[in-house]
Design an enzyme around this catalytic site. Sequence first.
Site, PDB file in Angstrom:
ATOM      1  N   ASP A 101      55.223  47.564  37.918  1.00  0.00           N
ATOM      2  CA  ASP A 101      54.427  46.377  37.621  1.00  0.00           C
ATOM      3  C   ASP A 101      54.601  45.905  36.184  1.00  0.00           C
ATOM      4  O   ASP A 101      54.749  44.720  35.910  1.00  0.00           O
ATOM      5  CB  ASP A 101      52.945  46.657  37.891  1.00  0.00           C
ATOM      6  CG  ASP A 101      52.705  47.068  39.328  1.00  0.00           C
ATOM      7  OD1 ASP A 101      53.658  47.025  40.126  1.00  0.00           O
ATOM      8  OD2 ASP A 101      51.561  47.433  39.652  1.00  0.00           O
ATOM      9  N   SER A 146      36.679  37.419  27.708  1.00  0.00           N
ATOM     10  CA  SER A 146      37.228  37.104  29.022  1.00  0.00           C
ATOM     11  C   SER A 146      36.613  35.793  29.493  1.00  0.00           C
ATOM     12  O   SER A 146      35.412  35.720  29.762  1.00  0.00           O
ATOM     13  CB  SER A 146      36.897  38.224  30.022  1.00  0.00           C
ATOM     14  OG  SER A 146      36.970  37.699  31.335  1.00  0.00           O
ATOM     15  N   SER A 157      49.135  42.612  40.998  1.00  0.00           N
ATOM     16  CA  SER A 157      49.207  43.257  39.686  1.00  0.00           C
ATOM     17  C   SER A 157      48.671  42.433  38.516  1.00  0.00           C
ATOM     18  O   SER A 157      49.348  42.245  37.516  1.00  0.00           O
ATOM     19  CB  SER A 157      50.643  43.697  39.412  1.00  0.00           C
ATOM     20  OG  SER A 157      50.583  44.904  38.717  1.00  0.00           O
TER      21      SER A 157
HETATM   22  P1  ADP Z   1      45.677  44.384  40.756  1.00  0.00           P
HETATM   23  O1  ADP Z   1      46.445  44.894  39.585  1.00  0.00           O
HETATM   24  O2  ADP Z   1      46.336  44.696  42.055  1.00  0.00           O
HETATM   25  O3  ADP Z   1      45.316  42.935  40.672  1.00  0.00           O
HETATM   26  P2  ADP Z   1      43.762  46.272  39.781  1.00  0.00           P
HETATM   27  O4  ADP Z   1      42.531  46.826  40.360  1.00  0.00           O
HETATM   28  O5  ADP Z   1      44.836  47.195  39.353  1.00  0.00           O
HETATM   29  O6  ADP Z   1      44.296  45.186  40.810  1.00  0.00           O
HETATM   30  O7  ADP Z   1      43.380  45.414  38.497  1.00  0.00           O
HETATM   31  C1  ADP Z   1      42.369  44.438  38.552  1.00  0.00           C
HETATM   32  C2  ADP Z   1      41.487  44.544  37.320  1.00  0.00           C
HETATM   33  O8  ADP Z   1      42.163  44.010  36.172  1.00  0.00           O
HETATM   34  C3  ADP Z   1      40.221  43.717  37.441  1.00  0.00           C
HETATM   35  O9  ADP Z   1      39.201  44.433  38.101  1.00  0.00           O
HETATM   36  C4  ADP Z   1      39.887  43.465  35.977  1.00  0.00           C
HETATM   37  O10 ADP Z   1      39.247  44.581  35.390  1.00  0.00           O
HETATM   38  C5  ADP Z   1      41.262  43.313  35.337  1.00  0.00           C
HETATM   39  N1  ADP Z   1      41.658  41.885  35.311  1.00  0.00           N
HETATM   40  C6  ADP Z   1      42.685  41.311  35.953  1.00  0.00           C
HETATM   41  N2  ADP Z   1      42.726  39.973  35.744  1.00  0.00           N
HETATM   42  C7  ADP Z   1      41.694  39.680  34.939  1.00  0.00           C
HETATM   43  C8  ADP Z   1      41.163  38.470  34.369  1.00  0.00           C
HETATM   44  N3  ADP Z   1      41.733  37.290  34.596  1.00  0.00           N
HETATM   45  N4  ADP Z   1      40.073  38.569  33.594  1.00  0.00           N
HETATM   46  C9  ADP Z   1      39.476  39.765  33.362  1.00  0.00           C
HETATM   47  N5  ADP Z   1      39.907  40.925  33.875  1.00  0.00           N
HETATM   48  C10 ADP Z   1      40.991  40.902  34.649  1.00  0.00           C
HETATM   49 MG    MG Z   2      46.900  46.974  39.229  1.00  0.00          MG
END
Ligand code: ADP
Ligand code: MG
Length: 386
Positions: free
Chosen positions: A173, A69, A127
């Site tokens: 989503d 990541s 999402s």
């Molecule tokens: P949403 O889907 O509304 O943005 P969620 O809590 O469902 O919120 O998902 C967010 C999670 O997805 C983050 O906490 C992380 O674990 C993962 N995630 C999303 N984008 C990234 C990214 N760019 N790099 C690493 N993890 C990510």
């Molecule tokens: Mg989500």
Amino acid sequence: MNKQKLWDKFGQTFRDFDLESGAYKAPGRVNLIGEHTDYNDGFVMPMAIEKEITMLAQLRPDRKVKFYSLDYDQLVEYDLDNLEYDEENVWANYLMGVIDEIQKLGERLQGFNLMFTGNIPQGSGLSSSAALEVVTAMAITDLHKIKIDGVEMALLAQRAENNFVGVQCGIMDQYISRLGQKDHALLIDCRTNDYELVPFKNDNYQIVICNSKVERGLVDSEYNQRRRECNQAVEFFAERENVEITALRDVELETVEKYKDQLEENVYKRAKHVVSENERVLASQIALETDDMQKFGELMYASHRSLSEDYEVSCKELDILVDLAAEEKIEGARMTGAGFGGCTVNLVKKDNLDQFVANIKEKYKEKTGIDADIYVSNPGDGAHKF
Ligand code: ADP
Ligand code: MG
């Protein structure tokens, strides 16, 4: 980072095996209209936004998987034969969940390296999680030449979130992240899982997303409460009406009003929201197909009122953002996502865009002390190789 720079970074992180590789993107989304209708077998209408997760991928000659990541600057390694929930690197579970679901299909995978970065704000209801699952599914299936159509891939990504991550999300989503198309919204029937692209192109308008920056705190307990109230309404109507009613999808607004005095007040209000929201989604489809942006905007405002007053899932900050938007005389505004925080979605004339953004930022800060983040986006493309 451009593509070449990303590949340079990939090369520095992983040994180059000279095996199959590829680059993939999957977008986040904003729900234009149709809130809290999905678990009532109803309709939703999201669009893909021009923010995404970009992933580079390459096969390995062994049975290891390594994920890097870039945004967290974390590198993790697992064994394809032994995937277990990672308490420490929570983000990695979204990727492992996808691998797990692909393996459940009976596919024999070989090892691979994945590196990714994204610009979708996390945890704001746009999402980022679905984008991460979908881009992972696309990368792995493409590298292994596994044939899987768009709907199947979206459903697989949803199962990854349900089963491995442990979040009971609906299909919206992953559907929009995989199946979205530039200049289109997507109407999804959450009962049949059918979908239809809805043209959304008008050069005079722009979709603007305002992030209240309020964490969605109450969501879980309130969400369960709303689901109970919806079920109560379904049972009530099913006992009294001579048509088959298995979800609020099957109920007409007339019926809700007919029993207003016999229903518990909250149950009446929840049913009214869901039933009227479904009507608004279908009316929005017609409005967009006939390029009637004014009508679509009115439906957005009506959706917000219903969510705020009848479904009671808004919050002070979201209401402020919508009230401020109305003061700017834009076409439409509403909260989007589950509520209690997160974002609003706004339909703004391009000519008024700069003024809208400046005024919202200033007045929201004045009223709440919070700096709202604002993103401007047209309906973008779903997941693809690039
Ligand atoms: P949403 O889907 O509304 O943005 P969620 O809590 O469902 O919120 O998902 C967010 C999670 O997805 C983050 O906490 C992380 O674990 C993962 N995630 C999303 N984008 C990234 C990214 N760019 N790099 C690493 N993890 C990510
Ligand atoms: Mg989500």
